[in-house]
Every structure is written in structure tokens, then in C-alpha cells.
Design a protein around this motif. Structure first.
Motif, PDB file in Angstrom:
ATOM      1  N   ALA A   1      45.464  33.980  36.247  1.00  0.00           N
ATOM      2  CA  ALA A   1      44.569  34.640  35.305  1.00  0.00           C
ATOM      3  C   ALA A   1      44.035  35.912  35.938  1.00  0.00           C
ATOM      4  CB  ALA A   1      43.422  33.701  34.959  1.00  0.00           C
ATOM      5  N   PRO A   2      43.642  36.892  35.104  1.00  0.00           N
ATOM      6  CA  PRO A   2      43.051  38.110  35.665  1.00  0.00           C
ATOM      7  C   PRO A   2      41.788  37.764  36.452  1.00  0.00           C
ATOM      8  CG  PRO A   2      43.474  38.357  33.302  1.00  0.00           C
ATOM      9  CD  PRO A   2      43.741  36.933  33.651  1.00  0.00           C
ATOM     10  N   ALA A   3      41.591  38.471  37.545  1.00  0.00           N
ATOM     11  CA  ALA A   3      40.432  38.218  38.398  1.00  0.00           C
ATOM     12  C   ALA A   3      39.204  38.923  37.859  1.00  0.00           C
ATOM     13  CB  ALA A   3      40.721  38.696  39.806  1.00  0.00           C
ATOM     14  N   SER A   4      38.087  38.213  37.910  1.00  0.00           N
ATOM     15  CA  SER A   4      36.825  38.822  37.510  1.00  0.00           C
ATOM     16  C   SER A   4      36.200  39.509  38.721  1.00  0.00           C
ATOM     17  CB  SER A   4      35.876  37.755  36.963  1.00  0.00           C
ATOM     18  OG  SER A   4      35.480  36.889  38.014  1.00  0.00           O
ATOM     19  N   VAL A   5      35.231  40.349  38.467  1.00  0.00           N
ATOM     20  CA  VAL A   5      34.523  41.026  39.560  1.00  0.00           C
ATOM     21  C   VAL A   5      33.842  40.003  40.469  1.00  0.00           C
ATOM     22  CG1 VAL A   5      32.656  42.623  40.126  1.00  0.00           C
ATOM     23  CG2 VAL A   5      34.287  43.201  38.320  1.00  0.00           C
ATOM     24  N   PRO A   6      33.151  38.972  39.909  1.00  0.00           N
ATOM     25  CA  PRO A   6      32.562  37.974  40.811  1.00  0.00           C
ATOM     26  C   PRO A   6      33.606  37.231  41.651  1.00  0.00           C
ATOM     27  CG  PRO A   6      31.545  37.824  38.645  1.00  0.00           C
ATOM     28  CD  PRO A   6      32.722  38.758  38.521  1.00  0.00           C
ATOM     29  N   ASP A   7      34.781  36.927  41.064  1.00  0.00           N
ATOM     30  CA  ASP A   7      35.845  36.273  41.834  1.00  0.00           C
ATOM     31  C   ASP A   7      36.304  37.157  42.983  1.00  0.00           C
ATOM     32  OD1 ASP A   7      35.821  34.085  40.132  1.00  0.00           O
ATOM     33  OD2 ASP A   7      37.568  34.769  38.977  1.00  0.00           O
ATOM     34  N   THR A   8      36.454  38.432  42.701  1.00  0.00           N
ATOM     35  CA  THR A   8      36.877  39.389  43.722  1.00  0.00           C
ATOM     36  C   THR A   8      35.827  39.501  44.819  1.00  0.00           C
ATOM     37  OG1 THR A   8      38.150  40.596  42.069  1.00  0.00           O
ATOM     38  CG2 THR A   8      37.651  41.768  44.117  1.00  0.00           C
ATOM     39  N   ALA A   9      34.565  39.558  44.433  1.00  0.00           N
ATOM     40  CA  ALA A   9      33.475  39.661  45.413  1.00  0.00           C
ATOM     41  C   ALA A   9      33.426  38.409  46.290  1.00  0.00           C
ATOM     42  CB  ALA A   9      32.148  39.875  44.701  1.00  0.00           C
ATOM     43  N   ARG A  10      33.596  37.232  45.685  1.00  0.00           N
ATOM     44  CA  ARG A  10      33.582  35.982  46.467  1.00  0.00           C
ATOM     45  C   ARG A  10      34.752  35.945  47.454  1.00  0.00           C
ATOM     46  NH1 ARG A  10      31.293  33.721  41.791  1.00  0.00           N
ATOM     47  NH2 ARG A  10      33.298  33.339  40.798  1.00  0.00           N
ATOM     48  N   LEU A  11      35.941  36.330  46.996  1.00  0.00           N
ATOM     49  CA  LEU A  11      37.108  36.311  47.872  1.00  0.00           C
ATOM     50  C   LEU A  11      36.955  37.327  49.002  1.00  0.00           C
ATOM     51  CD1 LEU A  11      39.818  34.935  48.380  1.00  0.00           C
ATOM     52  CD2 LEU A  11      40.886  36.745  47.020  1.00  0.00           C
ATOM     53  N   THR A  12      36.379  38.469  48.698  1.00  0.00           N
ATOM     54  CA  THR A  12      36.120  39.480  49.717  1.00  0.00           C
ATOM     55  C   THR A  12      35.163  38.940  50.777  1.00  0.00           C
ATOM     56  OG1 THR A  12      36.493  41.259  48.128  1.00  0.00           O
ATOM     57  CG2 THR A  12      35.262  41.830  50.116  1.00  0.00           C
ATOM     58  N   ALA A  13      34.125  38.229  50.355  1.00  0.00           N
ATOM     59  CA  ALA A  13      33.163  37.648  51.295  1.00  0.00           C
ATOM     60  C   ALA A  13      33.828  36.583  52.161  1.00  0.00           C
ATOM     61  CB  ALA A  13      31.976  37.066  50.545  1.00  0.00           C
ATOM     62  N   VAL A  14      34.662  35.743  51.558  1.00  0.00           N
ATOM     63  CA  VAL A  14      35.379  34.716  52.323  1.00  0.00           C
ATOM     64  C   VAL A  14      36.304  35.374  53.337  1.00  0.00           C
ATOM     65  CG1 VAL A  14      37.104  32.873  52.179  1.00  0.00           C
ATOM     66  CG2 VAL A  14      35.214  32.930  50.541  1.00  0.00           C
ATOM     67  N   ALA A  15      37.039  36.402  52.915  1.00  0.00           N
ATOM     68  CA  ALA A  15      37.959  37.097  53.817  1.00  0.00           C
ATOM     69  C   ALA A  15      37.203  37.743  54.972  1.00  0.00           C
ATOM     70  CB  ALA A  15      38.764  38.149  53.058  1.00  0.00           C
ATOM     71  N   ALA A  16      36.099  38.405  54.683  1.00  0.00           N
ATOM     72  CA  ALA A  16      35.317  39.065  55.736  1.00  0.00           C
ATOM     73  C   ALA A  16      34.806  38.042  56.746  1.00  0.00           C
ATOM     74  CB  ALA A  16      34.159  39.837  55.120  1.00  0.00           C
ATOM     75  N   ARG A  17      34.321  36.911  56.259  1.00  0.00           N
ATOM     76  CA  ARG A  17      33.820  35.865  57.158  1.00  0.00           C
ATOM     77  C   ARG A  17      34.968  35.274  57.982  1.00  0.00           C
ATOM     78  NH1 ARG A  17      30.879  32.534  53.705  1.00  0.00           N
ATOM     79  NH2 ARG A  17      32.853  31.587  53.152  1.00  0.00           N
ATOM     80  N   TYR A  18      36.109  35.043  57.356  1.00  0.00           N
ATOM     81  CA  TYR A  18      37.255  34.466  58.070  1.00  0.00           C
ATOM     82  C   TYR A  18      37.732  35.408  59.172  1.00  0.00           C
ATOM     83  CZ  TYR A  18      41.590  32.004  58.954  1.00  0.00           C
ATOM     84  OH  TYR A  18      42.608  31.321  59.565  1.00  0.00           O
ATOM     85  N   VAL A  19      37.844  36.679  58.868  1.00  0.00           N
ATOM     86  CA  VAL A  19      38.278  37.670  59.867  1.00  0.00           C
ATOM     87  C   VAL A  19      37.251  37.765  60.996  1.00  0.00           C
ATOM     88  CG1 VAL A  19      38.722  40.138  60.252  1.00  0.00           C
ATOM     89  CG2 VAL A  19      39.742  38.969  58.275  1.00  0.00           C
ATOM     90  N   ARG A  20      35.975  37.796  60.645  1.00  0.00           N
ATOM     91  CA  ARG A  20      34.918  37.900  61.647  1.00  0.00           C
ATOM     92  C   ARG A  20      34.895  36.681  62.574  1.00  0.00           C
ATOM     93  NH1 ARG A  20      30.001  37.009  58.802  1.00  0.00           N
ATOM     94  NH2 ARG A  20      30.353  34.869  59.433  1.00  0.00           N
ATOM     95  N   ASP A  21      35.138  35.483  62.023  1.00  0.00           N
ATOM     96  CA  ASP A  21      34.999  34.250  62.787  1.00  0.00           C
ATOM     97  C   ASP A  21      36.280  33.791  63.491  1.00  0.00           C
ATOM     98  OD1 ASP A  21      32.387  34.227  61.936  1.00  0.00           O
ATOM     99  OD2 ASP A  21      32.693  32.675  60.408  1.00  0.00           O
TER     100      ASP A  21
END
Length: 138
Positions: free
Chosen positions: A3-23
Motif C-alpha cells: 500500500a502507499p506509505a503515509s507520512v506517519p509511516d515514513t516518519a516512524r520507519l525513518t526513526a527506526v532506521a536512525a535508531r538501528y544505525v546509531r545502535d
């Protein structure tokens, strides 16, 4: 098809990715791709392809915190061994980590005809890295 991604979905995935890369104590990524509709993050580590052991090490380090890891390797028509590991990461997000190096440098350890692919485990990649390290010491 996702399904097309919503802005909140994109923001959540971005936060998960940033945390995963950082940790993750791993080499910096060369690229990170986000697929919000699939809830997937793709990571290519930034290590020189001529250093096969570093490539394997980085794949293992980037995926060590994932669960349900599956992997495959492919002897590409261009002569590389392309390796992908996929697992579940934080918040149930799928994380795929991939890289490649010249197949000819491991042909005595990996029997794949050109164009062929097969599954591979993190344990098999670890054992390959150990064999390659022995070759560096000999």
C-alpha cells in the motif's frame, strides 16, 4: 504489492532506521533505503569490496541484532558474489543488509555456477570469513 506509505509511516520507519544505525557498532553504511509501504530498511555497508573478510564481517555485524535471519548468495553474471541477509529488526521492521565482492576470490570455498543462487546462513558466512582469514595468515 504494498500500500502507499503515509507520512506517519515514513516518519516512524525513518526513526527506526536512525535508531538501528546509531545502535549498531558497524561500519558506516554506503546507502540506506527505506520502503515504508513494506516496513523495510535496506542497508549496504561501506567497506571496500576487495576486502572480502571486511565485507563478511560487516554483514554479520549489521545483522547480529536481527531475529529470524535468512540469507542468500548469488554468483552474478558480472562475476560477483552478491550476499543478502534479511531479518526482523526493531518494531517488527524487516532489515535487509547486502554487499558483494568478486566471486573468483572465493571460488575454492563457494561452489556456485554463474547465475546460480542458494540460501546461506550467518554461520556459513562466519565460517567462510574464518577460512579467508587463514588464507591471509598463510
Amino acid at each position: 504489492m504494498s500500500a502507499p506509505a503515509s507520512v506517519p509511516d515514513t516518519a516512524r520507519l525513518t526513526a527506526v532506521a536512525a535508531r538501528y544505525v546509531r545502535d549498531t557498532p558497524a561500519p558506516d553504511p554506503a546507502s540506506i533505503s527505506l520502503y515504508p509501504g513494506l516496513r523495510r530498511i535496506d542497508i549496504q555497508p561501506s567497506v571496500p569490496s576487495w576486502d572480502r573478510v571486511a565485507v563478511l564481517d560487516s554483514l554479520l555485524i549489521w545483522t547480529h541484532q536481527l531475529t529470524g535471519i535468512t540469507g542468500d548468495w548469488w554468483h552474478t553474471p558480472g562475476g560477483d558474489l552478491h550476499i543478502t541477509l534479511t531479518g526482523r529488526g526493531p518494531c517488527g521492521v524487516t532489515v535487509r543488509v547486502y554487499d558483494a565482492f568478486p566471486y573468483r576470490t572465493v571460488r575454492q570455498h563457494v561452489a556456485l555456477t554463474e547465475g546460480a543462487s542458494e540460501s546461506v546462513t550467518p554461520g556459513e558466512l562466519y565460517r567462510l570469513a574464518l577460512e579467508l582469514r587463514k588464507g591471509h595468515l598463510a
